[in-house]
Design a protein around this motif. Structure first.
Motif, PDB file in Angstrom:
ATOM      1  N   ALA A  78      -3.260 -84.375  -2.495  1.00 22.81           N
ATOM      2  CA  ALA A  78      -3.214 -83.039  -3.089  1.00 22.81           C
ATOM      3  C   ALA A  78      -1.811 -82.746  -3.628  1.00 22.81           C
ATOM      4  O   ALA A  78      -1.658 -82.065  -4.652  1.00 22.81           O
ATOM      5  CB  ALA A  78      -3.619 -81.991  -2.057  1.00 22.81           C
ATOM      6  N   LEU A  79      -0.782 -83.251  -2.946  1.00 17.90           N
ATOM      7  CA  LEU A  79       0.587 -83.091  -3.432  1.00 17.90           C
ATOM      8  C   LEU A  79       0.786 -83.868  -4.728  1.00 17.90           C
ATOM      9  O   LEU A  79       1.400 -83.362  -5.684  1.00 17.90           O
ATOM     10  CB  LEU A  79       1.584 -83.557  -2.375  1.00 17.90           C
ATOM     11  N   LEU A  80       0.257 -85.086  -4.783  1.00 14.85           N
ATOM     12  CA  LEU A  80       0.361 -85.869  -6.006  1.00 14.85           C
ATOM     13  C   LEU A  80      -0.346 -85.161  -7.158  1.00 14.85           C
ATOM     14  O   LEU A  80       0.150 -85.148  -8.289  1.00 14.85           O
ATOM     15  CB  LEU A  80      -0.241 -87.259  -5.798  1.00 14.85           C
ATOM     16  N   HIS A  81      -1.517 -84.580  -6.891  1.00 15.56           N
ATOM     17  CA  HIS A  81      -2.243 -83.848  -7.925  1.00 15.56           C
ATOM     18  C   HIS A  81      -1.403 -82.687  -8.433  1.00 15.56           C
ATOM     19  O   HIS A  81      -1.287 -82.460  -9.651  1.00 15.56           O
ATOM     20  CB  HIS A  81      -3.572 -83.346  -7.360  1.00 15.56           C
ATOM     21  N   LEU A  82      -0.793 -81.938  -7.515  1.00 14.29           N
ATOM     22  CA  LEU A  82       0.052 -80.817  -7.905  1.00 14.29           C
ATOM     23  C   LEU A  82       1.247 -81.303  -8.722  1.00 14.29           C
ATOM     24  O   LEU A  82       1.718 -80.595  -9.626  1.00 14.29           O
ATOM     25  CB  LEU A  82       0.515 -80.079  -6.655  1.00 14.29           C
ATOM     26  N   ARG A  83       1.708 -82.506  -8.422  1.00 12.97           N
ATOM     27  CA  ARG A  83       2.824 -83.085  -9.165  1.00 12.97           C
ATOM     28  C   ARG A  83       2.385 -83.706 -10.505  1.00 12.97           C
ATOM     29  O   ARG A  83       3.196 -84.224 -11.254  1.00 12.97           O
ATOM     30  CB  ARG A  83       3.513 -84.162  -8.325  1.00 12.97           C
ATOM     31  N   GLY A  84       1.080 -83.669 -10.778  1.00 11.46           N
ATOM     32  CA  GLY A  84       0.606 -84.125 -12.076  1.00 11.46           C
ATOM     33  C   GLY A  84      -0.132 -85.442 -12.091  1.00 11.46           C
ATOM     34  O   GLY A  84      -0.522 -85.927 -13.163  1.00 11.46           O
ATOM     35  N   LEU A  85      -0.323 -86.044 -10.914  1.00 13.78           N
ATOM     36  CA  LEU A  85      -1.026 -87.332 -10.837  1.00 13.78           C
ATOM     37  C   LEU A  85      -2.235 -87.154  -9.929  1.00 13.78           C
ATOM     38  O   LEU A  85      -2.105 -87.157  -8.706  1.00 13.78           O
ATOM     39  CB  LEU A  85      -0.088 -88.410 -10.282  1.00 13.78           C
ATOM     40  N   SER A  86      -3.408 -86.986 -10.538  1.00 15.98           N
ATOM     41  CA  SER A  86      -4.609 -86.739  -9.748  1.00 15.98           C
ATOM     42  C   SER A  86      -5.068 -88.007  -9.044  1.00 15.98           C
ATOM     43  O   SER A  86      -4.658 -89.123  -9.387  1.00 15.98           O
ATOM     44  CB  SER A  86      -5.736 -86.217 -10.644  1.00 15.98           C
ATOM     45  N   ARG A  87      -5.933 -87.822  -8.062  1.00 13.29           N
ATOM     46  CA  ARG A  87      -6.504 -88.939  -7.312  1.00 13.29           C
ATOM     47  C   ARG A  87      -7.179 -89.933  -8.270  1.00 13.29           C
ATOM     48  O   ARG A  87      -6.969 -91.138  -8.165  1.00 13.29           O
ATOM     49  CB  ARG A  87      -7.521 -88.412  -6.304  1.00 13.29           C
ATOM     50  N   GLU A  88      -7.985 -89.416  -9.206  1.00 15.49           N
ATOM     51  CA  GLU A  88      -8.711 -90.274 -10.127  1.00 15.49           C
ATOM     52  C   GLU A  88      -7.763 -91.058 -11.022  1.00 15.49           C
ATOM     53  O   GLU A  88      -7.975 -92.245 -11.290  1.00 15.49           O
ATOM     54  CB  GLU A  88      -9.677 -89.449 -10.977  1.00 15.49           C
ATOM     55  N   GLU A  89      -6.700 -90.401 -11.498  1.00 15.33           N
ATOM     56  CA  GLU A  89      -5.739 -91.076 -12.366  1.00 15.33           C
ATOM     57  C   GLU A  89      -4.960 -92.146 -11.611  1.00 15.33           C
ATOM     58  O   GLU A  89      -4.679 -93.217 -12.158  1.00 15.33           O
ATOM     59  CB  GLU A  89      -4.789 -90.048 -12.990  1.00 15.33           C
ATOM     60  N   LEU A  90      -4.608 -91.853 -10.370  1.00 15.80           N
ATOM     61  CA  LEU A  90      -3.898 -92.849  -9.558  1.00 15.80           C
ATOM     62  C   LEU A  90      -4.763 -94.081  -9.350  1.00 15.80           C
ATOM     63  O   LEU A  90      -4.306 -95.211  -9.545  1.00 15.80           O
ATOM     64  CB  LEU A  90      -3.503 -92.235  -8.212  1.00 15.80           C
ATOM     65  N   LEU A  91      -6.024 -93.873  -8.961  1.00 13.34           N
ATOM     66  CA  LEU A  91      -6.919 -95.000  -8.726  1.00 13.34           C
ATOM     67  C   LEU A  91      -7.188 -95.773 -10.009  1.00 13.34           C
ATOM     68  O   LEU A  91      -7.226 -97.002 -10.002  1.00 13.34           O
ATOM     69  CB  LEU A  91      -8.229 -94.503  -8.117  1.00 13.34           C
ATOM     70  N   ALA A  92      -7.357 -95.045 -11.119  1.00 14.60           N
ATOM     71  CA  ALA A  92      -7.613 -95.714 -12.395  1.00 14.60           C
ATOM     72  C   ALA A  92      -6.414 -96.556 -12.818  1.00 14.60           C
ATOM     73  O   ALA A  92      -6.570 -97.687 -13.306  1.00 14.60           O
ATOM     74  CB  ALA A  92      -7.942 -94.686 -13.476  1.00 14.60           C
ATOM     75  N   ALA A  93      -5.195 -96.011 -12.631  1.00 16.46           N
ATOM     76  CA  ALA A  93      -3.993 -96.751 -13.008  1.00 16.46           C
ATOM     77  C   ALA A  93      -3.820 -97.997 -12.141  1.00 16.46           C
ATOM     78  O   ALA A  93      -3.434 -99.065 -12.636  1.00 16.46           O
ATOM     79  CB  ALA A  93      -2.764 -95.853 -12.900  1.00 16.46           C
ATOM     80  N   LEU A  94      -4.112 -97.867 -10.845  1.00 17.78           N
ATOM     81  CA  LEU A  94      -4.011 -99.023  -9.951  1.00 17.78           C
ATOM     82  C   LEU A  94      -5.063-100.065 -10.300  1.00 17.78           C
ATOM     83  O   LEU A  94      -4.798-101.272 -10.288  1.00 17.78           O
ATOM     84  CB  LEU A  94      -4.175 -98.580  -8.501  1.00 17.78           C
TER      85      LEU A  94
END
Length: 233
Positions: free
Chosen positions: A163-179
């Motif tokens: 949730a902190l990453l999402h607030l910082r601009g990197l959502s869960r979905e975007e993180l997983l997609a990038a990885l």
């Protein structure tokens, strides 16, 4: 849409174990308060369950706070990571096997945060970064309503650091997609070595995360439509 609404917290009584990263955010909330009385009032509203559902989007947090017969709308803003910083964080998560699994399990490794800071990526906020507004129009912001929302944000982040990453601009979905995309780009040389084993382990973590995210999305969609989701649990 990238906004995610998290269910409201029930009233809390007594103290609970708090992870280190949640304590760090709580210190930032204390720094943001203009007066200790405001902070105490905000914490009292939060513990009393007076804050509604928290809606998080990139760089913003919204919630309603009920006090007596009134309901106030609170908006919190926090600077987001630059695209370069987000890409750096993705590389740091992928650098060690188990990091993505830890995040998905609700753990934020201290070493990951230190490595991010060394690379110029600031995840944990400080008090001056919070920009708050409330429909109560108090001159000092964050007001007690804003501090109540921020207090519950520390609880949410304690349970789910993503949730902190999402607030910082990197959502869960975007993180997983990038990885996931990174693992697809990783070249293989046909030989099994330490780096290959680590890459395979990281790829397995990502696949588990992607599957978990898809399953959670199906469950949420089913709940919204009133379907029986027990077979998915």
């Amino acid at each position: 849409m990238s906004a995610v609404t998290h269910p409201r917290f029930a009233p809390r009584r007594g103290s609970r174990p708090t992870p280190w990263w949640s304590k760090a955010v709580a210190r930032a909330v204390e720094e943001a308060a203009y007066h200790s009385n405001d902070l105490r009032a905000g914490r009292s509203l939060a513990r009393g369950g007076r804050v509604g559902a928290l809606t998080i989007d990139k760089g913003s947090l919204f919630a309603a706070v009920h006090q007596g017969d009134d309901a106030w709308t609170v908006s919190i803003a926090l600077p987001t990571l630059s695209p370069e910083a987000s890409a750096t964080f993705v590389e740091l998560v992928a650098a060690e096997s188990g990091r993505i699994a830890g995040l998905l399990a609700g753990e934020l490794a201290h070493q990951l945060v230190e490595d991010a800071e060394d690379a110029g990526v600031e995840l944990l906020p400080y008090g001056g970064e919070f920009s708050a507004s409330c429909s109560c129009d108090a001159w000092a912001q964050p007001c007690p309503h804003g501090l109540a929302v921020l207090t519950q944000l520390t609880w949410l982040i304690g349970d789910d650091p993503l949730a902190l990453l999402h607030l910082r601009g990197l959502s869960r979905e975007e993180l997983l997609a990038a990885l996931h995309e990174r693992t697809l780009r990783t070249p293989t040389n046909g030989r099994a070595g330490p780096d290959d084993a680590q890459d395979e382990a990281a790829a397995a973590d990502v696949e588990v995360g992607v599957d978990a995210a898809r399953r959670a999305a199906r469950i949420l969609a089913g709940l919204e439509q009133g379907e029986d989701v027990s077979p998915l649990l």
